[in-house]
Design a protein around this motif. Structure first.
Motif, PDB file in Angstrom:
ATOM      1  N   ILE A  55      -4.437 -40.518 -11.446  1.00  0.00           N
ATOM      2  CA  ILE A  55      -4.258 -40.256 -12.869  1.00  0.00           C
ATOM      3  C   ILE A  55      -3.046 -41.013 -13.386  1.00  0.00           C
ATOM      4  O   ILE A  55      -1.985 -41.039 -12.750  1.00  0.00           O
ATOM      5  CB  ILE A  55      -4.057 -38.746 -13.131  1.00  0.00           C
ATOM      6  CG1 ILE A  55      -5.140 -37.917 -12.434  1.00  0.00           C
ATOM      7  CG2 ILE A  55      -4.033 -38.460 -14.630  1.00  0.00           C
ATOM      8  CD1 ILE A  55      -6.529 -38.159 -12.925  1.00  0.00           C
ATOM      9  N   LEU A  56      -3.204 -41.628 -14.561  1.00  0.00           N
ATOM     10  CA  LEU A  56      -2.113 -42.347 -15.225  1.00  0.00           C
ATOM     11  C   LEU A  56      -1.864 -41.671 -16.571  1.00  0.00           C
ATOM     12  O   LEU A  56      -2.533 -41.956 -17.556  1.00  0.00           O
ATOM     13  CB  LEU A  56      -2.486 -43.821 -15.422  1.00  0.00           C
ATOM     14  CG  LEU A  56      -2.799 -44.596 -14.137  1.00  0.00           C
ATOM     15  CD1 LEU A  56      -3.381 -45.968 -14.467  1.00  0.00           C
ATOM     16  CD2 LEU A  56      -1.548 -44.736 -13.278  1.00  0.00           C
ATOM     17  N   ARG A  88      -1.424 -50.164  -3.943  1.00  0.00           N
ATOM     18  CA  ARG A  88      -0.317 -49.234  -4.088  1.00  0.00           C
ATOM     19  C   ARG A  88      -0.015 -49.101  -5.571  1.00  0.00           C
ATOM     20  O   ARG A  88       0.165 -50.111  -6.259  1.00  0.00           O
ATOM     21  CB  ARG A  88       0.926 -49.750  -3.362  1.00  0.00           C
ATOM     22  CG  ARG A  88       2.060 -48.720  -3.322  1.00  0.00           C
ATOM     23  CD  ARG A  88       3.232 -49.166  -2.459  1.00  0.00           C
ATOM     24  NE  ARG A  88       4.220 -49.919  -3.207  1.00  0.00           N
ATOM     25  CZ  ARG A  88       4.547 -51.176  -2.950  1.00  0.00           C
ATOM     26  NH1 ARG A  88       3.933 -51.842  -1.983  1.00  0.00           N
ATOM     27  NH2 ARG A  88       5.473 -51.789  -3.662  1.00  0.00           N
ATOM     28  N   TYR A  89      -0.051 -47.867  -6.054  1.00  0.00           N
ATOM     29  CA  TYR A  89       0.345 -47.701  -7.444  1.00  0.00           C
ATOM     30  C   TYR A  89       1.679 -46.960  -7.488  1.00  0.00           C
ATOM     31  O   TYR A  89       1.951 -46.080  -6.678  1.00  0.00           O
ATOM     32  CB  TYR A  89      -0.740 -47.000  -8.262  1.00  0.00           C
ATOM     33  CG  TYR A  89      -0.692 -45.487  -8.294  1.00  0.00           C
ATOM     34  CD1 TYR A  89      -0.013 -44.821  -9.313  1.00  0.00           C
ATOM     35  CD2 TYR A  89      -1.349 -44.728  -7.343  1.00  0.00           C
ATOM     36  CE1 TYR A  89       0.027 -43.441  -9.358  1.00  0.00           C
ATOM     37  CE2 TYR A  89      -1.317 -43.350  -7.382  1.00  0.00           C
ATOM     38  CZ  TYR A  89      -0.631 -42.708  -8.396  1.00  0.00           C
ATOM     39  OH  TYR A  89      -0.598 -41.342  -8.436  1.00  0.00           O
ATOM     40  N   GLU A  90       2.511 -47.380  -8.427  1.00  0.00           N
ATOM     41  CA  GLU A  90       3.823 -46.785  -8.601  1.00  0.00           C
ATOM     42  C   GLU A  90       3.942 -46.312 -10.038  1.00  0.00           C
ATOM     43  O   GLU A  90       3.465 -46.978 -10.961  1.00  0.00           O
ATOM     44  CB  GLU A  90       4.925 -47.797  -8.285  1.00  0.00           C
ATOM     45  CG  GLU A  90       4.866 -48.339  -6.868  1.00  0.00           C
ATOM     46  CD  GLU A  90       6.060 -49.215  -6.517  1.00  0.00           C
ATOM     47  OE1 GLU A  90       6.936 -49.385  -7.393  1.00  0.00           O
ATOM     48  OE2 GLU A  90       6.112 -49.720  -5.385  1.00  0.00           O
ATOM     49  N   MET A  91       4.566 -45.171 -10.204  1.00  0.00           N
ATOM     50  CA  MET A  91       4.673 -44.588 -11.538  1.00  0.00           C
ATOM     51  C   MET A  91       6.008 -43.877 -11.694  1.00  0.00           C
ATOM     52  O   MET A  91       6.488 -43.213 -10.766  1.00  0.00           O
ATOM     53  CB  MET A  91       3.522 -43.612 -11.782  1.00  0.00           C
ATOM     54  CG  MET A  91       3.482 -43.030 -13.183  1.00  0.00           C
ATOM     55  SD  MET A  91       1.958 -42.118 -13.468  1.00  0.00           S
ATOM     56  CE  MET A  91       2.207 -40.712 -12.375  1.00  0.00           C
ATOM     57  N   ALA A 111      -0.315 -40.385 -20.203  1.00  0.00           N
ATOM     58  CA  ALA A 111       0.221 -41.072 -21.377  1.00  0.00           C
ATOM     59  C   ALA A 111       1.745 -41.137 -21.308  1.00  0.00           C
ATOM     60  O   ALA A 111       2.406 -40.187 -20.888  1.00  0.00           O
ATOM     61  CB  ALA A 111      -0.218 -40.353 -22.647  1.00  0.00           C
ATOM     62  N   GLY A 112       2.288 -42.285 -21.693  1.00  0.00           N
ATOM     63  CA  GLY A 112       3.729 -42.463 -21.768  1.00  0.00           C
ATOM     64  C   GLY A 112       4.415 -42.749 -20.457  1.00  0.00           C
ATOM     65  O   GLY A 112       5.599 -43.091 -20.447  1.00  0.00           O
ATOM     66  N   HIS A 113       3.702 -42.631 -19.313  1.00  0.00           N
ATOM     67  CA  HIS A 113       4.314 -42.831 -18.000  1.00  0.00           C
ATOM     68  C   HIS A 113       4.202 -44.298 -17.589  1.00  0.00           C
ATOM     69  O   HIS A 113       3.089 -44.812 -17.419  1.00  0.00           O
ATOM     70  CB  HIS A 113       3.615 -41.970 -16.951  1.00  0.00           C
ATOM     71  CG  HIS A 113       3.945 -40.507 -17.041  1.00  0.00           C
ATOM     72  ND1 HIS A 113       3.873 -39.808 -18.222  1.00  0.00           N
ATOM     73  CD2 HIS A 113       4.348 -39.627 -16.088  1.00  0.00           C
ATOM     74  CE1 HIS A 113       4.221 -38.539 -17.997  1.00  0.00           C
ATOM     75  NE2 HIS A 113       4.509 -38.414 -16.713  1.00  0.00           N
ATOM     76  N   PRO A 114       5.308 -45.005 -17.418  1.00  0.00           N
ATOM     77  CA  PRO A 114       5.232 -46.395 -16.947  1.00  0.00           C
ATOM     78  C   PRO A 114       4.654 -46.459 -15.533  1.00  0.00           C
ATOM     79  O   PRO A 114       5.010 -45.658 -14.666  1.00  0.00           O
ATOM     80  CB  PRO A 114       6.700 -46.850 -16.957  1.00  0.00           C
ATOM     81  CG  PRO A 114       7.386 -45.930 -17.919  1.00  0.00           C
ATOM     82  CD  PRO A 114       6.689 -44.610 -17.747  1.00  0.00           C
ATOM     83  N   PHE A 115       3.767 -47.430 -15.310  1.00  0.00           N
ATOM     84  CA  PHE A 115       3.148 -47.569 -13.992  1.00  0.00           C
ATOM     85  C   PHE A 115       2.885 -49.041 -13.700  1.00  0.00           C
ATOM     86  O   PHE A 115       2.881 -49.890 -14.595  1.00  0.00           O
ATOM     87  CB  PHE A 115       1.831 -46.786 -13.917  1.00  0.00           C
ATOM     88  CG  PHE A 115       0.716 -47.368 -14.760  1.00  0.00           C
ATOM     89  CD1 PHE A 115      -0.163 -48.319 -14.243  1.00  0.00           C
ATOM     90  CD2 PHE A 115       0.559 -46.958 -16.075  1.00  0.00           C
ATOM     91  CE1 PHE A 115      -1.178 -48.855 -15.024  1.00  0.00           C
ATOM     92  CE2 PHE A 115      -0.459 -47.497 -16.870  1.00  0.00           C
ATOM     93  CZ  PHE A 115      -1.323 -48.448 -16.343  1.00  0.00           C
ATOM     94  N   ALA A 116       2.666 -49.340 -12.417  1.00  0.00           N
ATOM     95  CA  ALA A 116       2.271 -50.674 -11.963  1.00  0.00           C
ATOM     96  C   ALA A 116       1.315 -50.506 -10.795  1.00  0.00           C
ATOM     97  O   ALA A 116       1.348 -49.485 -10.097  1.00  0.00           O
ATOM     98  CB  ALA A 116       3.493 -51.492 -11.547  1.00  0.00           C
ATOM     99  N   ILE A 117       0.436 -51.494 -10.588  1.00  0.00           N
ATOM    100  CA  ILE A 117      -0.541 -51.454  -9.500  1.00  0.00           C
ATOM    101  C   ILE A 117      -0.418 -52.740  -8.700  1.00  0.00           C
ATOM    102  O   ILE A 117      -0.435 -53.840  -9.276  1.00  0.00           O
ATOM    103  CB  ILE A 117      -1.975 -51.296 -10.036  1.00  0.00           C
ATOM    104  CG1 ILE A 117      -2.101 -50.016 -10.860  1.00  0.00           C
ATOM    105  CG2 ILE A 117      -2.984 -51.290  -8.886  1.00  0.00           C
ATOM    106  CD1 ILE A 117      -3.455 -49.856 -11.533  1.00  0.00           C
TER     107      ILE A 117
END
Length: 486
Positions: free
Chosen positions: A389-390, A341-344, A392-398
């Protein structure tokens, strides 16, 4: 009259409920793919447009999003549509890049060809040979899992899967040279439905150019009679594979380029720049919950002019790649194994059926930026064979879930980018002084000290916290730290 009042009351209640749900939907956008791995879109085809309607998530591309670039019973090359077809606004910065995936069955051969595009590929499974041909050179290399190879634009090359049991799988990022976001493949020999590029010349030109009789031109243009109907990827015998590799004197890059901090170690060793093995490099982040390897364009000359980084993450089941963001790099990420699960956190909204405005000659689209103060939580479950897609500048976690998770990525605009972690022992926010933290988050001094310093791990961590605060503060405003569960 009483019935009319009741009707009006019910209408108002329903309207309020619908409005409330829609407002909440904008603030928290959670997406789950509607089908399991391997299921097809409507009609059993590639399902153009189906991914947008199914997930409503612009950053997630399911398996049904791919189109067959070419395919035979012995293998295929699939490609995602141009990113700006999904959203002309969100993906404008990567509109000239295309993602492809190639798979070849055991003991197969992909005929010589060239593209009007540069591309970089990463071997995610299997082993084989790639051969390069120019008017002054003929080089080939053995390739295996973890190898990164740069293929220059318009250089003729071919592939062979030399493994008798395991498919050869390659992830690719292409940078077109002529038309932004579009490229073509050129074949010297006729193959299946793909004509030889010599078909574009007259018989007079071909006869004079090759100094051969006219009866041989049919062989040049149409190919041997026994190969009529064969595809671009075709099965060959183990003897032919052996003959091909021996004839080409293929060398192996897999044990080269060990990370020994030798400033001359990664200089080109061939006309085309030697392939290197990403997994042979020391992991830049590593603990018992995960490992991350990355090849940066400042260190590997093959990647410099394309400004592309290549990454490989391997996470154990039930682990978390801690919240982070890249300053300038947008990562196109392909899942090779497992699900996660990825969250952004994103400030942008997205409507799947948005209309693309038309602009006349000389006119350009103007996007007016607004500070709405809202953060939209993008959540998706991604599985093997899918892309996310991740930006630039967008905080994300996996978060890895049911099994070990493996993904590879191509970082676009990577040379001057930095990665910033928002949690863990090496996180940026722990460097904010206590007074600023207390004033920003409305905490007491003791909680302010603990807020960003209580995680015992760096980069990767277990999904089950070892301890929690005695009191969990409730922020009075939306924050990107909702991603990390604060």
């Amino acid at each position: 009259m009483a019935i009319n009042k009741l009707t009006i009351t019910l209408f108002l209640l329903i309207s309020f409920a619908v409005f409330h749900c829609l407002a909440f939907r904008v603030e928290v956008q959670e997406f789950e793919p509607p089908r399991q791995e391997g299921q097809e879109g409507p009609g059993g085809g590639s399902g153009e447009g189906w991914d947008e309607e199914a997930t409503k998530n612009p950053y997630h591309f399911g398996q049904w999003s791919f189109k067959n670039f070419f395919q035979s019973k012995d293998g295929f090359v699939k490609m995602l549509p141009k990113f700006t077809k999904r959203s002309s606004t969100l993906f404008r910065g990567i509109e000239n890049y295309r993602f492809l995936f190639q798979e070849m069955e055991p003991n197969t051969f992909l005929v010589p060809h060239h593209l009007d595009a540069d591309y970089v590929f990463l071997v995610v499974q299997g082993k084989g040979v790639i051969g390069f041909v120019t008017d002054t050179a003929n080089e080939s290399f053995q390739i295996t899992k973890g190898d990164v190879v740069r293929v220059p634009s318009s250089v003729t090359h071919f592939f062979a899967n030399t493994n008798g049991t395991v498919p050869l799988r390659l992830a690719k990022i292409a940078v077109p040279a002529n038309v932004p976001g579009h490229f073509q493949v050129f074949f010297p020999a006729h193959s299946g439905f793909h004509q030889s590029y010599f078909t574009g010349f007259s018989k007079d030109v071909l006869t004079a150019s090759f100094n051969i009789p006219e009866e041989l031109l049919g062989r040049l243009i149409r190919g041997p009679q026994q190969q009529v109907g064969q595809g671009i990827i075709r099965r060959v015998s183990p003897e032919q594979i052996k003959e091909l590799t021996e004839h080409e004197h293929a060398t192996s890059p897999s044990n080269k380029h060990k990370d020994k901090k030798d400033k001359h170690k990664d200089k080109d060793r061939s006309t085309f720049g030697s392939p290197f093995n990403l997994l042979a490099q020391d992991a830049i982040y590593s603990n018992k919950f995960g490992r991350y390897h990355e090849a940066h364009p400042k260190r590997f000359s093959q990647l410099q002019d394309l400004d592309i980084a290549v990454g490989w993450v391997n996470m154990t089941q039930g682990s978390l790649f801690l919240p982070q963001y890249n300053s300038e790099t947008t990562f196109v990420t392909f899942v090779e194994n497992g699900c996660a699960r990825y969250e952004m956190a994103s400030p942008y909204t997205f409507q799947a059926e948005q209309q693309q405005p038309w602009f006349g000659p000389g006119q350009e689209e103007e996007v007016e930026e607004e500070m709405s103060g809202q953060v939209h939580k993008i959540v998706s479950r991604v599985c093997k064979g899918e892309v996310f897609i991740l930006p630039a500048g967008h905080p994300f976690a996996i978060l890895s879930q049911d099994e070990n998770f493996v993904a590879v990525g191509f970082g676009i605009h990577a040379s001057n980018s930095t990665r910033t972690f928002l949690a863990g022992q090496d996180n940026m926010l722990s460097n904010i002084n206590t007074v600023a933290t207390r004033l920003s988050f409305g905490l007491g001094s003791k909680l302010a000290e603990k807020l960003f310093t209580s995680q015992n791990y760096s980069h990767f961590a277990p999904t089950t916290p070892s301890h929690q605060f005695p009191e969990k503060p409730k922020p009075s405003f939306q924050s990107i730290f909702n991603l990390a569960g604060f």
